[in-house]
Design a protein around this motif. Sequence first.
Motif, PDB file in Angstrom:
ATOM      1  N   HIS A 108       0.808  -1.215   0.000  1.00 17.60           N
ATOM      2  CA  HIS A 108       0.000   0.000   0.000  1.00 17.60           C
ATOM      3  C   HIS A 108       0.848   1.274   0.000  1.00 17.60           C
ATOM      4  O   HIS A 108       0.584   2.181  -0.804  1.00 17.60           O
ATOM      5  CB  HIS A 108      -0.962  -0.023   1.184  1.00 17.60           C
ATOM      6  CG  HIS A 108      -2.083  -1.006   1.022  1.00 17.60           C
ATOM      7  ND1 HIS A 108      -3.246  -0.952   1.767  1.00 17.60           N
ATOM      8  CD2 HIS A 108      -2.235  -2.068   0.193  1.00 17.60           C
ATOM      9  CE1 HIS A 108      -4.055  -1.937   1.407  1.00 17.60           C
ATOM     10  NE2 HIS A 108      -3.457  -2.632   0.464  1.00 17.60           N
ATOM     11  N   ARG A 112       1.089   4.349  -3.044  1.00 22.92           N
ATOM     12  CA  ARG A 112       0.986   5.797  -2.827  1.00 22.92           C
ATOM     13  C   ARG A 112       2.214   6.521  -3.365  1.00 22.92           C
ATOM     14  O   ARG A 112       2.108   7.594  -3.951  1.00 22.92           O
ATOM     15  CB  ARG A 112       0.793   6.086  -1.340  1.00 22.92           C
ATOM     16  CG  ARG A 112      -0.593   5.688  -0.832  1.00 22.92           C
ATOM     17  CD  ARG A 112      -0.875   6.280   0.539  1.00 22.92           C
ATOM     18  NE  ARG A 112      -0.018   5.688   1.560  1.00 22.92           N
ATOM     19  CZ  ARG A 112      -0.327   4.588   2.239  1.00 22.92           C
ATOM     20  NH1 ARG A 112      -1.453   3.953   1.977  1.00 22.92           N
ATOM     21  NH2 ARG A 112       0.481   4.130   3.164  1.00 22.92           N
ATOM     22  N   HIS A 116       0.443   8.583  -6.112  1.00 18.38           N
ATOM     23  CA  HIS A 116      -0.173   9.714  -5.423  1.00 18.38           C
ATOM     24  C   HIS A 116       0.823  10.808  -5.078  1.00 18.38           C
ATOM     25  O   HIS A 116       0.508  11.986  -5.134  1.00 18.38           O
ATOM     26  CB  HIS A 116      -0.887   9.235  -4.156  1.00 18.38           C
ATOM     27  CG  HIS A 116      -2.068   8.361  -4.451  1.00 18.38           C
ATOM     28  ND1 HIS A 116      -3.276   8.859  -4.887  1.00 18.38           N
ATOM     29  CD2 HIS A 116      -2.222   7.010  -4.409  1.00 18.38           C
ATOM     30  CE1 HIS A 116      -4.123   7.864  -5.087  1.00 18.38           C
ATOM     31  NE2 HIS A 116      -3.512   6.728  -4.802  1.00 18.38           N
ATOM     32  N   THR A 133      -7.616  -0.054  -9.135  1.00 20.44           N
ATOM     33  CA  THR A 133      -7.222  -0.787  -7.931  1.00 20.44           C
ATOM     34  C   THR A 133      -5.744  -0.642  -7.614  1.00 20.44           C
ATOM     35  O   THR A 133      -5.328  -0.961  -6.502  1.00 20.44           O
ATOM     36  CB  THR A 133      -7.568  -2.282  -8.056  1.00 20.44           C
ATOM     37  OG1 THR A 133      -6.993  -2.797  -9.262  1.00 20.44           O
ATOM     38  CG2 THR A 133      -9.066  -2.495  -8.066  1.00 20.44           C
ATOM     39  N   TYR A 136      -5.859   2.522  -5.554  1.00 11.84           N
ATOM     40  CA  TYR A 136      -6.475   2.266  -4.254  1.00 11.84           C
ATOM     41  C   TYR A 136      -6.416   0.763  -3.991  1.00 11.84           C
ATOM     42  O   TYR A 136      -7.409   0.041  -4.153  1.00 11.84           O
ATOM     43  CB  TYR A 136      -7.916   2.772  -4.252  1.00 11.84           C
ATOM     44  CG  TYR A 136      -8.010   4.229  -4.647  1.00 11.84           C
ATOM     45  CD1 TYR A 136      -7.692   5.232  -3.731  1.00 11.84           C
ATOM     46  CD2 TYR A 136      -8.370   4.597  -5.938  1.00 11.84           C
ATOM     47  CE1 TYR A 136      -7.745   6.567  -4.085  1.00 11.84           C
ATOM     48  CE2 TYR A 136      -8.424   5.933  -6.306  1.00 11.84           C
ATOM     49  CZ  TYR A 136      -8.113   6.917  -5.379  1.00 11.84           C
ATOM     50  OH  TYR A 136      -8.154   8.244  -5.736  1.00 11.84           O
ATOM     51  N   GLU A 139      -8.910  -1.927  -2.502  1.00 12.96           N
ATOM     52  CA  GLU A 139     -10.044  -2.457  -3.265  1.00 12.96           C
ATOM     53  C   GLU A 139      -9.668  -3.711  -4.060  1.00 12.96           C
ATOM     54  O   GLU A 139     -10.532  -4.319  -4.693  1.00 12.96           O
ATOM     55  CB  GLU A 139     -10.554  -1.390  -4.240  1.00 12.96           C
ATOM     56  CG  GLU A 139     -11.047  -0.116  -3.575  1.00 12.96           C
ATOM     57  CD  GLU A 139     -11.494   0.928  -4.583  1.00 12.96           C
ATOM     58  OE1 GLU A 139     -11.483   0.619  -5.801  1.00 12.96           O
ATOM     59  OE2 GLU A 139     -11.850   2.045  -4.161  1.00 12.96           O
TER      60      GLU A 139
END
Length: 231
Positions: A108, A112, A116, A133, A136, A139
């Motif tokens: 995760h 990011r 991100h 996905t 994020y 999900e």
Amino acid sequence: MPPWPDCYNLHITMHDGRFTKIAREIAGAFRLTSQIQWYPHITLVSHFWPRANFSEERLKAAIEDAAEPFDHLTVSVDGFIRLTNHSVQNQAIAHRVIPSRALIGFWHPLSRRLFHFSVFPPNIPIAQAENRTDLYPEEKALHITIARHLHQREADLLWEELQRHRKLRPPQTTFDVVRVTLGKNMRIYAEYDLPRRQWLTGNEMYSKVEWAKTEEAYRRGTALQPVQPSR
């Protein structure tokens, strides 16, 4: 940036013959050929492309930073899962994968960093994701694909048979993963060795000598040291 930028992905290669054996049995029992996935792996980040501030050094550094707390990652395989690709109206059958807290703790934050924000200036994402996905990952259902591109009827029949036959059930087990595989343009490009914290490329990825070094470092890190001969 070139008109056709390089395409990358990140996955975990499953070095276990049981997954290939199950795929072979399903291929024979259901006369599936092109639909079978013969390379068992867990996709962490599917296809992604460089942004303007991308470099492979930045990509590798992001992977290294996300992996820094871990000398191995753990995954559990438990049963089957059925997946639907609504965009092309087909389905897949896969082994269901349960990630450990360590795997989530690596995966995760890495997503990011890629999509991100970036720890490298300028402070913008370094890659562009193909799938939501990957933006994020909470999900995303982790899995090891067995058969894909199945029509609805094919998927229904296969799913029913898999529930019925013990012989075709996946290994319900837990694995400690010691390498993460980086793909480039649909080929295995490099592997990050978690216990030794180094990149392997070319023949190094397949070398028995390098694998022995990886396993030795893993045993040291988990206190599973080989017995030393007495002097």
